[in-house]
Design a protein around this motif. Structure first.
Motif, mmCIF file in Angstrom:
data_model
loop_
_atom_site.group_PDB
_atom_site.id
_atom_site.type_symbol
_atom_site.label_atom_id
_atom_site.label_comp_id
_atom_site.label_asym_id
_atom_site.label_seq_id
_atom_site.Cartn_x
_atom_site.Cartn_y
_atom_site.Cartn_z
ATOM 1 N N PHE A 185 -44.283 -37.336 44.527
ATOM 2 C CA PHE A 185 -42.822 -37.070 43.970
ATOM 3 C C PHE A 185 -41.884 -36.942 45.426
ATOM 4 C CE2 PHE A 185 -39.472 -34.009 43.490
ATOM 5 C CZ PHE A 185 -38.850 -34.352 42.108
ATOM 6 N N LEU A 186 -42.608 -36.245 46.397
ATOM 7 C CA LEU A 186 -41.530 -36.408 47.799
ATOM 8 C C LEU A 186 -41.337 -37.597 48.426
ATOM 9 C CD1 LEU A 186 -43.112 -32.729 49.168
ATOM 10 C CD2 LEU A 186 -41.034 -33.181 48.161
ATOM 11 N N GLU A 187 -42.525 -38.472 48.456
ATOM 12 C CA GLU A 187 -42.625 -39.625 48.890
ATOM 13 C C GLU A 187 -41.321 -40.509 48.393
ATOM 14 O OE1 GLU A 187 -42.815 -43.060 51.189
ATOM 15 O OE2 GLU A 187 -43.347 -41.042 51.667
ATOM 16 N N ALA A 188 -41.219 -40.395 46.931
ATOM 17 C CA ALA A 188 -40.367 -41.128 46.307
ATOM 18 C C ALA A 188 -38.779 -40.581 46.415
ATOM 19 C CB ALA A 188 -40.484 -41.001 44.764
ATOM 20 N N ALA A 189 -38.794 -39.491 46.686
ATOM 21 C CA ALA A 189 -37.132 -38.609 46.723
ATOM 22 C C ALA A 189 -36.845 -39.036 48.364
ATOM 23 C CB ALA A 189 -37.495 -37.124 46.689
ATOM 24 N N VAL A 198 -24.373 -35.065 46.816
ATOM 25 C CA VAL A 198 -24.405 -36.348 46.058
ATOM 26 C C VAL A 198 -25.898 -36.415 45.373
ATOM 27 C CG1 VAL A 198 -24.024 -38.674 46.211
ATOM 28 C CG2 VAL A 198 -22.692 -37.410 47.646
ATOM 29 N N ILE A 199 -25.802 -36.835 44.094
ATOM 30 C CA ILE A 199 -27.071 -36.797 43.342
ATOM 31 C C ILE A 199 -27.776 -38.231 43.941
ATOM 32 C CG2 ILE A 199 -27.994 -37.045 41.251
ATOM 33 C CD1 ILE A 199 -26.043 -35.442 40.085
ATOM 34 N N TYR A 200 -28.892 -38.356 44.302
ATOM 35 C CA TYR A 200 -29.570 -39.476 44.774
ATOM 36 C C TYR A 200 -30.943 -39.775 43.892
ATOM 37 C CZ TYR A 200 -32.788 -36.905 47.943
ATOM 38 O OH TYR A 200 -33.656 -36.060 48.162
ATOM 39 N N GLY A 201 -31.275 -38.680 43.157
ATOM 40 C CA GLY A 201 -32.387 -38.866 42.421
ATOM 41 C C GLY A 201 -32.255 -38.026 40.984
ATOM 42 N N ALA A 202 -32.748 -38.601 39.919
ATOM 43 C CA ALA A 202 -32.385 -37.796 38.788
ATOM 44 C C ALA A 202 -33.055 -38.346 37.564
ATOM 45 C CB ALA A 202 -30.892 -37.928 38.277
ATOM 46 N N SER A 203 -33.179 -37.599 36.370
ATOM 47 C CA SER A 203 -33.953 -38.240 35.058
ATOM 48 C C SER A 203 -33.116 -39.049 34.510
ATOM 49 C CB SER A 203 -34.321 -36.971 34.242
ATOM 50 O OG SER A 203 -33.186 -35.900 34.174
ATOM 51 N N GLU A 204 -31.577 -38.924 34.768
ATOM 52 C CA GLU A 204 -30.732 -39.962 34.003
ATOM 53 C C GLU A 204 -30.189 -40.640 34.995
ATOM 54 O OE1 GLU A 204 -30.234 -39.957 30.701
ATOM 55 O OE2 GLU A 204 -31.288 -38.095 30.198
ATOM 56 N N ILE A 205 -30.550 -41.947 35.020
ATOM 57 C CA ILE A 205 -29.997 -42.821 35.976
ATOM 58 C C ILE A 205 -28.481 -42.783 36.225
ATOM 59 C CG2 ILE A 205 -29.653 -44.976 34.327
ATOM 60 C CD1 ILE A 205 -31.310 -44.888 37.900
ATOM 61 N N GLU A 206 -27.412 -42.851 35.125
ATOM 62 C CA GLU A 206 -26.331 -42.709 35.450
ATOM 63 C C GLU A 206 -25.886 -41.540 36.175
ATOM 64 O OE1 GLU A 206 -26.993 -40.862 31.104
ATOM 65 O OE2 GLU A 206 -27.761 -42.627 32.391
ATOM 66 N N TRP A 207 -26.510 -40.542 36.376
ATOM 67 C CA TRP A 207 -25.860 -39.305 37.343
ATOM 68 C C TRP A 207 -26.217 -39.861 38.785
ATOM 69 C CZ3 TRP A 207 -29.128 -34.717 34.961
ATOM 70 C CH2 TRP A 207 -28.797 -34.467 33.528
ATOM 71 N N VAL A 208 -27.032 -40.854 39.217
ATOM 72 C CA VAL A 208 -27.217 -41.130 40.401
ATOM 73 C C VAL A 208 -25.875 -41.517 41.309
ATOM 74 C CG1 VAL A 208 -28.426 -42.621 42.290
ATOM 75 C CG2 VAL A 208 -29.687 -41.814 40.247
ATOM 76 N N TYR A 226 -39.454 -46.661 42.721
ATOM 77 C CA TYR A 226 -39.136 -45.340 43.180
ATOM 78 C C TYR A 226 -38.613 -44.252 42.146
ATOM 79 C CZ TYR A 226 -40.634 -46.791 47.815
ATOM 80 O OH TYR A 226 -41.198 -47.437 48.751
ATOM 81 N N PHE A 227 -37.498 -44.824 41.413
ATOM 82 C CA PHE A 227 -37.079 -43.999 40.373
ATOM 83 C C PHE A 227 -38.273 -43.821 39.368
ATOM 84 C CE2 PHE A 227 -32.996 -45.750 41.628
ATOM 85 C CZ PHE A 227 -32.243 -44.526 41.801
ATOM 86 N N GLU A 228 -38.834 -44.786 38.937
ATOM 87 C CA GLU A 228 -40.073 -44.443 37.919
ATOM 88 C C GLU A 228 -41.140 -43.664 38.802
ATOM 89 O OE1 GLU A 228 -41.511 -48.396 37.203
ATOM 90 O OE2 GLU A 228 -40.057 -49.099 36.082
ATOM 91 N N GLN A 229 -41.500 -43.476 39.808
ATOM 92 C CA GLN A 229 -42.553 -42.757 40.431
ATOM 93 C C GLN A 229 -41.851 -41.204 40.473
ATOM 94 O OE1 GLN A 229 -43.833 -44.047 44.398
ATOM 95 N NE2 GLN A 229 -44.370 -41.907 44.971
ATOM 96 N N LEU A 230 -40.498 -41.175 40.967
ATOM 97 C CA LEU A 230 -39.967 -39.867 40.916
ATOM 98 C C LEU A 230 -40.057 -39.195 39.243
ATOM 99 C CD1 LEU A 230 -38.146 -38.086 42.902
ATOM 100 C CD2 LEU A 230 -36.329 -38.865 41.717
ATOM 101 N N ASN A 231 -39.572 -40.011 38.364
ATOM 102 C CA ASN A 231 -40.064 -39.388 37.090
ATOM 103 C C ASN A 231 -41.228 -39.089 36.398
ATOM 104 O OD1 ASN A 231 -36.709 -39.255 35.407
ATOM 105 N ND2 ASN A 231 -36.922 -40.990 36.970
#
Length: 555
Positions: free
Chosen positions: A92-96, A139-149, A108-113
């Protein structure tokens, strides 16, 4: 004296139905003076009933508030644990870290989620509704909702609350991604595997979960309305028409009463009264929900709470005249029924106080004197039983210490190290009735604790496998060997340090005792039981004594 008590068969007296004749007869003796006291009693009774009703309502609201508040606090504690586990997962930390460095790839988004969901959905039901990660600039750079990024929260109202040193924030109308909604943000600062600051991981609990929580309170007691005061000082409730969470503006009196209660200016068990935002007079109770960084308020209309008092006034008047009539009838029956039974009871009490544990009072009456005799006999039975129990406990503790001394003596006469350790483990299991005992010795490097001796159902297999644990690892042995301090897991299911050994599936409690000379840790004495709460202070004290003797013998 112990033998005398043990040989006596004690039976509780048969429960009797007492008719309270003594109260009526004694009041009748003073009938000419009783009108005023009875009148005062009626008024006092009415006032007392009102006071008791207020107390009952207060207790009910406090109990409901405590139960629901505890449930939410427990849920928030679970969220904290889950968020902490997520924030420690290397993948998780690596993806972030990659996303923060502008590596915006789907992998990386898939790995994070994926990493988030592995912890967030332990039984298929999510702990958090959503999550996002913000950098230092908000600023949001990682999220469960892609439109938040890419959305900046820095300009959102109450954004600064995400940076405060609290684990959670309940905010209504946060702005940006949550408009006109109540959301609880659980927060955790995260760092990369190399120690670089990655920002704040925010677990999101959205309105529907909070609405269901408030709805459950009203379901448990339909007369009670529940609402929250958020960390940004907004009152939120379930709108009775839309059934959705919405904010409302309270009157000044309501707000002041609640704020004063939460500030400790009002006693915690005291009801507060005010006219709520709907114009209804209510009584209420407020409490803080620290882990949710919000406050819970429960209120009930005054009309519902105290409506029963309206029927109490005529009943009090009826009781007054009825009591006077009854007192006049039974006066002549009272005098000779008082002195003799009291004298018998006094003699029985004196005999019991002088050491005659068999002394009991005969129950010949069914009024208060009979009730007093019955209570005395019950008390005498309980004291006798308590004496026997204390005597047995002293004998059991003496035997326990005697057994420990015998084990220590057996250890002291053994000079071969392997024989000493194996005999120690065997004697602890056999004499104390534990499930498993093992002695770990630290390696020369001091980095691992190796199982040197063990006794129990899987001892041979563990020794055959060369069982060992790393010093400082997530285990009782690892923790004790690194801290040189005893540690007890009264219920291993609730202790995050406990190491679950597949060869010891029945373990329910575990204690680790360091075998050390001063600050020099030689090993760890590990004892396990199939029963929770098996290790009290006395047991630990005995095991510490044994470990000290083992250390001395090893040295």
């Amino acid at each position: 004296m112990v033998g005398q008590i043990g040989s006596t068969e004690l039976k509780s007296p048969e429960k009797r139905n007492f008719r309270n004749r003594l109260a009526r007869s004694m009041v009748l003796a003073l009938l000419s003076f009783a009108v005023l006291p009875v009148l005062v009693m009626g008024i006092a009774g009415y006032s007392r009933a009102q006071s008791l009703l207020e107390s009952q309502i207060s207790v009910q609201l406090q109990t409901l508030s405590e139960a629901q508040g505890t449930a939410l606090e427990q849920e928030m504690r679970t969220k904290e644990f889950r968020l902490d586990r997520i924030g420690r997962r290397p993948d998780f930390l690596e993806a972030a870290n990659q996303l923060q460095n502008k590596s915006f790839t789907n992998s990386y988004f898939e790995q994070l989620n994926t990493e988030f969901d592995l912890v967030n959905r332990p039984d298929g039901k999510p702990i958090f509704d959503n999550f996002f990660i913000i950098n230092r600039d908000g600023v949001i750079y990682g999220a469960s909702e892609i439109e938040w990024v890419g959305v900046s929260l820095a300009e959102s109202p109450y954004y600064t609350q995400l940076g405060e040193e609290v684990d959670a924030a309940s905010i209504y109308n946060f702005g940006a991604i949550f408009t006109n909604q109540l959301v609880i943000f659980s927060k955790l600062e995260i760092y990369s595997n190399e120690g670089t600051y990655l920002g704040i991981l925010v677990g999101v609990t959205e309105s529907e979960s909070i609405r269901q929580y408030l709805s459950d309170i009203s379901t448990a007691n339909p007369s009670v309305k529940a609402y929250l005061l958020t960390s940004n000082d907004v009152y939120v409730w379930i709108d009775p028409y839309t059934k959705k969470l919405t904010d409302f503006e309270p009157p000044v009196e309501q707000n002041e009463s609640i704020v004063n209660t939460l500030a400790g200016l009002v006693e915690p068990d005291e009801l507060i009264e005010f006219e709520n935002h709907e114009g209804v007079p209510v009584v209420a109770h407020a409490r803080s929900l620290d882990r949710a960084n919000s406050d819970l308020i429960l209120e009930i209309p005054v009309e519902i709470a105290f409506g029963q008092l309206e029927s109490l006034a005529p009943f009090t008047i009826l009781l007054f005249f009825g009591t006077l009539l009854i007192l006049a009838i039974v006066l002549w029956m009272a005098t000779n029924r008082v002195v003799k039974p009291l004298l018998k009871l006094s003699n029985a009490t004196r005999d019991f106080a002088d050491g005659n544990w068999r002394s009991r009072s005969d129950i010949e009456r069914d009024d208060e004197i009979g009730a007093l005799a019955y209570s005395f006999n019950s008390m005498a039975d309980q004291l006798t039983e308590l004496y026997q129990t204390l005597t047995q406990q002293v004998e059991n503790r003496t035997e326990y210490i005697r057994t420990a001394a015998e084990v220590a003596q057996s250890i002291a006469v053994t000079f071969n190290l392997d024989e000493l350790l194996n005999k120690t483990a065997r004697l602890i299991v056999e004499r104390f009735g534990y499930y498993h005992a093992g002695v770990f010795m630290l390696s020369q490097s001091g980095k691992r604790a190796n199982l040197r001796a063990a006794y129990g159902p899987s001892a041979d297999e563990m020794l055959k496998r060369g069982h060992s644990l790393e010093v400082g690892s997530a285990s009782i042995v690892g923790w004790v060997s690194s801290t040189n301090s005893p540690r007890v897991a009264s219920d291993v299911g609730d202790d995050i340090v406990h190491f679950k050994n597949e060869l010891l599936p029945d373990t329910r409690a575990e204690v680790g005792i360091p075998i050390s000379i001063g600050d020099n840790v030689l090993g760890v004495l590990d004892v396990q039981s199939i029963y929770s709460e098996s290790f009290d202070e006395a047991t630990i004290s005995v095991l510490v004594t044994l470990s000290n003797q083992i250390a001395t013998a090893i040295q």
